[in-house]
Design a protein around this motif. Structure first.
Motif, PDB file in Angstrom:
ATOM      1  N   LEU A 173       0.835  -1.204   0.000  1.00 50.05           N
ATOM      2  CA  LEU A 173       0.000   0.000   0.000  1.00 50.05           C
ATOM      3  C   LEU A 173       0.868   1.251   0.000  1.00 50.05           C
ATOM      4  O   LEU A 173       0.595   2.213  -0.730  1.00 50.05           O
ATOM      5  CB  LEU A 173      -0.945  -0.023   1.201  1.00 50.05           C
ATOM      6  CG  LEU A 173      -1.981   1.105   1.284  1.00 50.05           C
ATOM      7  CD1 LEU A 173      -3.258   0.611   1.970  1.00 50.05           C
ATOM      8  CD2 LEU A 173      -1.452   2.323   2.053  1.00 50.05           C
ATOM      9  N   ILE A 174       1.915   1.261   0.824  1.00 48.52           N
ATOM     10  CA  ILE A 174       2.814   2.417   0.873  1.00 48.52           C
ATOM     11  C   ILE A 174       3.504   2.604  -0.477  1.00 48.52           C
ATOM     12  O   ILE A 174       3.615   3.736  -0.982  1.00 48.52           O
ATOM     13  CB  ILE A 174       3.847   2.242   2.001  1.00 48.52           C
ATOM     14  CG1 ILE A 174       3.154   2.315   3.363  1.00 48.52           C
ATOM     15  CG2 ILE A 174       4.944   3.297   1.904  1.00 48.52           C
ATOM     16  CD1 ILE A 174       4.041   1.945   4.530  1.00 48.52           C
ATOM     17  N   LYS A 175       3.952   1.514  -1.083  1.00 46.73           N
ATOM     18  CA  LYS A 175       4.606   1.599  -2.391  1.00 46.73           C
ATOM     19  C   LYS A 175       3.643   2.169  -3.438  1.00 46.73           C
ATOM     20  O   LYS A 175       4.016   3.035  -4.245  1.00 46.73           O
ATOM     21  CB  LYS A 175       5.088   0.218  -2.828  1.00 46.73           C
ATOM     22  CG  LYS A 175       5.803   0.198  -4.163  1.00 46.73           C
ATOM     23  CD  LYS A 175       6.248  -1.208  -4.539  1.00 46.73           C
ATOM     24  CE  LYS A 175       7.333  -1.719  -3.619  1.00 46.73           C
ATOM     25  NZ  LYS A 175       7.901  -3.015  -4.102  1.00 46.73           N
ATOM     26  N   ILE A 176       2.401   1.697  -3.429  1.00 43.69           N
ATOM     27  CA  ILE A 176       1.395   2.177  -4.376  1.00 43.69           C
ATOM     28  C   ILE A 176       1.119   3.662  -4.151  1.00 43.69           C
ATOM     29  O   ILE A 176       1.026   4.446  -5.108  1.00 43.69           O
ATOM     30  CB  ILE A 176       0.106   1.339  -4.230  1.00 43.69           C
ATOM     31  CG1 ILE A 176       0.343  -0.073  -4.789  1.00 43.69           C
ATOM     32  CG2 ILE A 176      -1.077   2.005  -4.918  1.00 43.69           C
ATOM     33  CD1 ILE A 176      -0.694  -1.085  -4.363  1.00 43.69           C
ATOM     34  N   ALA A 177       1.001   4.064  -2.886  1.00 47.45           N
ATOM     35  CA  ALA A 177       0.764   5.473  -2.575  1.00 47.45           C
ATOM     36  C   ALA A 177       1.926   6.339  -3.058  1.00 47.45           C
ATOM     37  O   ALA A 177       1.711   7.445  -3.584  1.00 47.45           O
ATOM     38  CB  ALA A 177       0.552   5.651  -1.075  1.00 47.45           C
ATOM     39  N   GLN A 178       3.142   5.869  -2.895  1.00 48.49           N
ATOM     40  CA  GLN A 178       4.306   6.622  -3.353  1.00 48.49           C
ATOM     41  C   GLN A 178       4.307   6.797  -4.866  1.00 48.49           C
ATOM     42  O   GLN A 178       4.637   7.867  -5.382  1.00 48.49           O
ATOM     43  CB  GLN A 178       5.588   5.934  -2.890  1.00 48.49           C
ATOM     44  CG  GLN A 178       5.832   6.032  -1.396  1.00 48.49           C
ATOM     45  CD  GLN A 178       6.985   5.179  -0.923  1.00 48.49           C
ATOM     46  OE1 GLN A 178       7.231   4.091  -1.449  1.00 48.49           O
ATOM     47  NE2 GLN A 178       7.715   5.655   0.086  1.00 48.49           N
TER      48      GLN A 178
END
Length: 236
Positions: A173-178
């Motif tokens: 999720l963090i990677k996608i948000a970035q």
């Protein structure tokens, strides 16, 4: 900052959820939201609502108890070709479509198959949001999928419920948000509530976004009018 409308909630029309639409609406109202969407799983999921649930969905009012009510679906990707189980004639009665991957409906054998399924699903003009892209048996090329979503004016959901599941989903999720932040792709932050108390509970996602200095102007559903405009929903 908080959301004004929760765009991903489930009712006990799905037996694996546990609250009525009324209970979800009352919870949203108590938390100060301005709207809520009902997005039960598409009919190809084993315990999903019957076809008629969606075919008669216009019987739900556009506004109830002071909240705007959107009629949607969390459609299932059903094959590598990206076909989904939101179909005529009921698809034309929905306000919007979230498309998601769920293993009971489609079981890709490789990351490439799952990635191709997402890319093909994005060719469907009815799709407006990709739900919980972080989930699945494989990590895929998220940037490729997000770039196509941007080209097709589809938002990426950052799903609160994912954080209750596998630890790897948080990392994804963090990677996608970035990636969304870097590419300036609109996102929604949703609860994916399966019980009424979960409605609107997305604060932990905002906390994660703070840590990566996410551009808050990319979040659609912190503003209900911005959400309606993106979804091309006209109020009567």
């Amino acid at each position: 900052m908080n959301i004004e409308i929760d765009l991903h909630t489930h009712t006990l029309a799905n037996p694996h959820a546990y609250s009525t639409m009324y209970e979800n609406i009352m919870e949203a109202k108590a938390k100060g939201l301005k709207g809520i969407a009902v997005t039960d799983h598409g009919p190809d999921m084993e315990d999903s609502p019957h076809f008629w649930h969606f075919n008669c969905i216009r019987g739900i009012p556009q506004e109830a108890y002071g909240l705007k009510i959107l009629k949607g679906i969390e459609a299932n990707i059903i094959n590598k070709d990206g076909e989904i189980d939101a179909r005529p004639p009921f698809i034309n009665k929905l306000d919007f479509v979230i498309v998601s991957y769920h293993p009971p409906v489609y079981n890709p054998k490789t990351p490439e198959e799952l990635e191709t399924a997402y890319l093909n699903a994005l060719d469907n003009p009815c799709v407006k949001i990709i739900g919980h892209l972080d989930r699945g048996p494989f990590e895929i090329d998220y940037e490729k999928v997000i770039l196509k979503a941007k080209e097709n004016n589809v938002a990426i959901e950052l799903n609160r419920h994912s954080l209750n599941l596998e630890a790897t989903y948080k990392e994804r999720l963090i990677k996608i948000a970035q990636i969304c932040n870097r590419l300036k792709v609109p996102v929604t932050i949703d609860s994916d509530a399966h019980f009424c108390s979960e409605v609107g509970n997305v604060g932990i996602v905002f906390d994660l976004l703070e840590e990566i200095n996410f551009d808050k102007t990319l979040i659609l559903n912190t503003d209900i009018n911005k959400t309606f405009k993106f979804l091309n929903i006209q109020e009567d």
